[in-house]
Design an enzyme around this catalytic site. Structure first.
Site, PDB file in Angstrom:
ATOM      1  N   LYS A  43       0.792  -1.238   0.000  1.00  0.00           N
ATOM      2  CA  LYS A  43       0.000   0.000   0.000  1.00  0.00           C
ATOM      3  C   LYS A  43       0.822   1.285   0.000  1.00  0.00           C
ATOM      4  O   LYS A  43       0.383   2.339   0.453  1.00  0.00           O
ATOM      5  CB  LYS A  43      -1.008   0.030   1.186  1.00  0.00           C
ATOM      6  CG  LYS A  43      -1.820  -1.211   1.370  1.00  0.00           C
ATOM      7  CD  LYS A  43      -2.305  -1.833   0.079  1.00  0.00           C
ATOM      8  CE  LYS A  43      -3.407  -1.087  -0.623  1.00  0.00           C
ATOM      9  NZ  LYS A  43      -3.728  -1.780  -1.910  1.00  0.00           N
ATOM     10  N   HIS A  51       6.990  -7.653  -2.161  1.00  0.00           N
ATOM     11  CA  HIS A  51       6.831  -6.914  -0.904  1.00  0.00           C
ATOM     12  C   HIS A  51       7.773  -7.473   0.162  1.00  0.00           C
ATOM     13  O   HIS A  51       7.701  -7.092   1.319  1.00  0.00           O
ATOM     14  CB  HIS A  51       5.391  -7.039  -0.388  1.00  0.00           C
ATOM     15  CG  HIS A  51       4.384  -6.239  -1.166  1.00  0.00           C
ATOM     16  ND1 HIS A  51       4.598  -4.943  -1.565  1.00  0.00           N
ATOM     17  CD2 HIS A  51       3.126  -6.550  -1.579  1.00  0.00           C
ATOM     18  CE1 HIS A  51       3.522  -4.502  -2.210  1.00  0.00           C
ATOM     19  NE2 HIS A  51       2.626  -5.455  -2.242  1.00  0.00           N
ATOM     20  N   PHE A  68      -9.838  -0.645  -5.614  1.00  0.00           N
ATOM     21  CA  PHE A  68      -8.405  -0.973  -5.568  1.00  0.00           C
ATOM     22  C   PHE A  68      -7.574   0.312  -5.637  1.00  0.00           C
ATOM     23  O   PHE A  68      -6.667   0.527  -4.840  1.00  0.00           O
ATOM     24  CB  PHE A  68      -8.047  -1.931  -6.715  1.00  0.00           C
ATOM     25  CG  PHE A  68      -6.663  -2.476  -6.590  1.00  0.00           C
ATOM     26  CD1 PHE A  68      -6.374  -3.451  -5.648  1.00  0.00           C
ATOM     27  CD2 PHE A  68      -5.638  -2.005  -7.398  1.00  0.00           C
ATOM     28  CE1 PHE A  68      -5.082  -3.950  -5.508  1.00  0.00           C
ATOM     29  CE2 PHE A  68      -4.343  -2.506  -7.270  1.00  0.00           C
ATOM     30  CZ  PHE A  68      -4.078  -3.476  -6.327  1.00  0.00           C
ATOM     31  N   GLY A  72      -5.982   7.805  -2.882  1.00  0.00           N
ATOM     32  CA  GLY A  72      -4.777   8.408  -3.465  1.00  0.00           C
ATOM     33  C   GLY A  72      -4.393   9.758  -2.913  1.00  0.00           C
ATOM     34  O   GLY A  72      -3.999  10.640  -3.672  1.00  0.00           O
TER      35      GLY A  72
HETATM   36  P1  A3P Z   1      -5.095   4.651  -0.818  1.00  0.00           P
HETATM   37  O1  A3P Z   1      -5.675   3.374  -0.326  1.00  0.00           O
HETATM   38  O2  A3P Z   1      -4.616   5.551   0.290  1.00  0.00           O
HETATM   39  O3  A3P Z   1      -5.981   5.358  -1.762  1.00  0.00           O
HETATM   40  P2  A3P Z   1      -0.221  -0.239  -3.642  1.00  0.00           P
HETATM   41  O4  A3P Z   1      -0.226  -0.141  -5.115  1.00  0.00           O
HETATM   42  O5  A3P Z   1       1.142  -0.340  -3.040  1.00  0.00           O
HETATM   43  O6  A3P Z   1      -1.162  -1.283  -3.168  1.00  0.00           O
HETATM   44  O7  A3P Z   1      -0.737   1.158  -3.082  1.00  0.00           O
HETATM   45  C1  A3P Z   1      -2.077   1.494  -3.152  1.00  0.00           C
HETATM   46  C2  A3P Z   1      -2.244   2.954  -2.793  1.00  0.00           C
HETATM   47  O8  A3P Z   1      -1.727   3.766  -3.856  1.00  0.00           O
HETATM   48  C3  A3P Z   1      -3.726   3.282  -2.651  1.00  0.00           C
HETATM   49  O9  A3P Z   1      -3.777   4.291  -1.640  1.00  0.00           O
HETATM   50  C4  A3P Z   1      -4.025   3.817  -4.049  1.00  0.00           C
HETATM   51  O10 A3P Z   1      -5.186   4.580  -4.132  1.00  0.00           O
HETATM   52  C5  A3P Z   1      -2.768   4.638  -4.303  1.00  0.00           C
HETATM   53  N1  A3P Z   1      -2.592   4.969  -5.719  1.00  0.00           N
HETATM   54  C6  A3P Z   1      -2.673   4.146  -6.781  1.00  0.00           C
HETATM   55  N2  A3P Z   1      -2.504   4.829  -7.926  1.00  0.00           N
HETATM   56  C7  A3P Z   1      -2.314   6.116  -7.576  1.00  0.00           C
HETATM   57  C8  A3P Z   1      -2.111   7.332  -8.317  1.00  0.00           C
HETATM   58  N3  A3P Z   1      -2.068   7.340  -9.636  1.00  0.00           N
HETATM   59  N4  A3P Z   1      -1.972   8.486  -7.615  1.00  0.00           N
HETATM   60  C9  A3P Z   1      -2.010   8.473  -6.273  1.00  0.00           C
HETATM   61  N5  A3P Z   1      -2.209   7.377  -5.515  1.00  0.00           N
HETATM   62  C10 A3P Z   1      -2.363   6.206  -6.167  1.00  0.00           C
END
Ligand code: A3P
Length: 333
Positions: free
Chosen positions: A78, A140, A294, A298
């Site tokens: 995340k 991870h 998913f 952000g």
């Molecule tokens: P949130 O749950 O805080 O929204 P991972 O890919 O490591 O699982 O991380 C997921 C997090 O990255 C999520 O955070 C997701 O919304 C955020 N995320 C994915 N794409 C993004 C983007 N283009 N800009 C900003 N945050 C992004």
């Protein structure tokens, strides 16, 4: 066997894991770590919380053949992994948006140890091993559990990290959505701070990757930097991979990587997988809930709507007591 396995003795975990619908956890401690280039006297890897499934592939993973032109992307869950994967893949593939749209990110950039963590239908370890070069590999796992050949073959490794309050909240929603976690955010946070969620301990995960930052083949990225100045981060990634793009091309890439664009891009937004899990667990009515997405919110400060001020302060206190070095503390507070 080059790892020790320890049962979880924590009484809260032992009495509540089934009720919370958590898989069985185990602590994994690497025993052979002299190849890891952390030159700090007395350094020893910390045991990592993983699911018991990890035992099935620990050796095979440890002995995985590494290619010099592999591209590894590591992170604590995340922390902006998907976002960074799409950025790295496009930068390394001459901004080939057509291929990126046609082929899903999970196939272009497989999550190498997922089969040792969760019950997923495809063999992603096999997919990663058999990919044509250059292979793009997501993990991870902490530094100390990476395959041995990483330290001799030295492929490029990009690591992305994010502030803990955001990680905890995002991870909680992820576990509720994809693992049908049945505890509260407060329970999740407390178990996270006791190093009892998969891939914890969190601080050490981030710090250990910082301890290999002196290597030429390692690049550290930060979620909050990507949010505030994506162009600067893209330029650093381009330099790392010896790639050069015009300002217009970088602007186009920024647009492609924007939150809205990623959210609406089925190649990167694993919403189908979410919908499948929601259907299997009779929760399809939650499909439109923002927290079941998913690509979810952000934001840098998105945690403020979920965490009470008291719990947020507890997380900061936990960081202060766990991480004494000022330079490392700055990564988290
Ligand atoms: P949130 O749950 O805080 O929204 P991972 O890919 O490591 O699982 O991380 C997921 C997090 O990255 C999520 O955070 C997701 O919304 C955020 N995320 C994915 N794409 C993004 C983007 N283009 N800009 C900003 N945050 C992004």
């Amino acid at each position: 066997m080059n790892v020790n396995y320890y049962e979880i003795t924590d009484p809260v975990y032992r009495t509540t894991w089934k009720k919370r619908n958590q898989p069985g956890y185990v602590l994994v401690e690497p025993t052979q770590y002299w190849k890891i280039p952390i030159r700090e006297q007395g350094w020893k890897p910390t045991p990592c919380c993983l699911t018991t499934r990890f035992k099935v592939m620990d050796n095979e993973f440890r002995n995985m053949e590494i290619h010099k032109d592999d591209i590894w992307l590591g992170s604590f869950p995340k922390s902006g992994t998907t976002w960074s994967q799409e950025m790295v893949w496009l930068i390394c593939n001459n901004l080939d948006y057509e291929q990126a749209r046609k082929n899903k990110l999970i196939m272009r950039f497989p999550f190498v140890e997922i089969n040792s963590i969760a019950n997923v239908p495809s063999d992603f370890f096999k997919l990663a091993r058999e990919m044509p070069s250059p292979r793009f590999i997501k993990t991870h796992l902490p530094v100390s559990l990476l395959p041995d050949q990483i330290w001799t073959v030295k492929p490029k490794i990009v690591y992305v990290y994010r502030k803990p309050k955001s990680v905890i909240v995002s991870y909680y929603h992820h576990c509720v959505t994809l693992a049908n976690y049945n505890g509260t955010l407060e329970e999740f946070t407390r178990s996270f701070m006791r190093d009892l969620q998969v891939y914890t301990p969190y601080h050490n995960h981030v710090i250990e990757y910082h301890k290999i930052d002196h290597l030429d083949n390692v690049l550290l990225l930060n979620y909050e930097d990507m949010k505030t100045d994506l162009v600067e981060v893209i330029r650093r990634v381009c330099v790392f991979f010896n790639k050069s793009y015009t300002d217009e091309q970088i602007t186009e890439l920024c647009n492609h990587l924007s939150f809205e664009s990623m959210k609406n891009n089925p190649s990167v937004n694993a919403q189908e997988m979410v919908d499948m899990v929601l259907a299997q667990t009779n929760r399809l009515q939650e499909k439109d809930n923002m927290n079941r997405q998913f690509i979810r919110k952000g934001q840098i400060d998105g945690w403020k709507t979920d965490l009470s001020p008291e719990l947020a302060e507890e997380i900061d206190d936990w960081t202060r007591s766990n991480v004494k070095t000022a330079t490392y503390q700055k990564l988290f507070l």
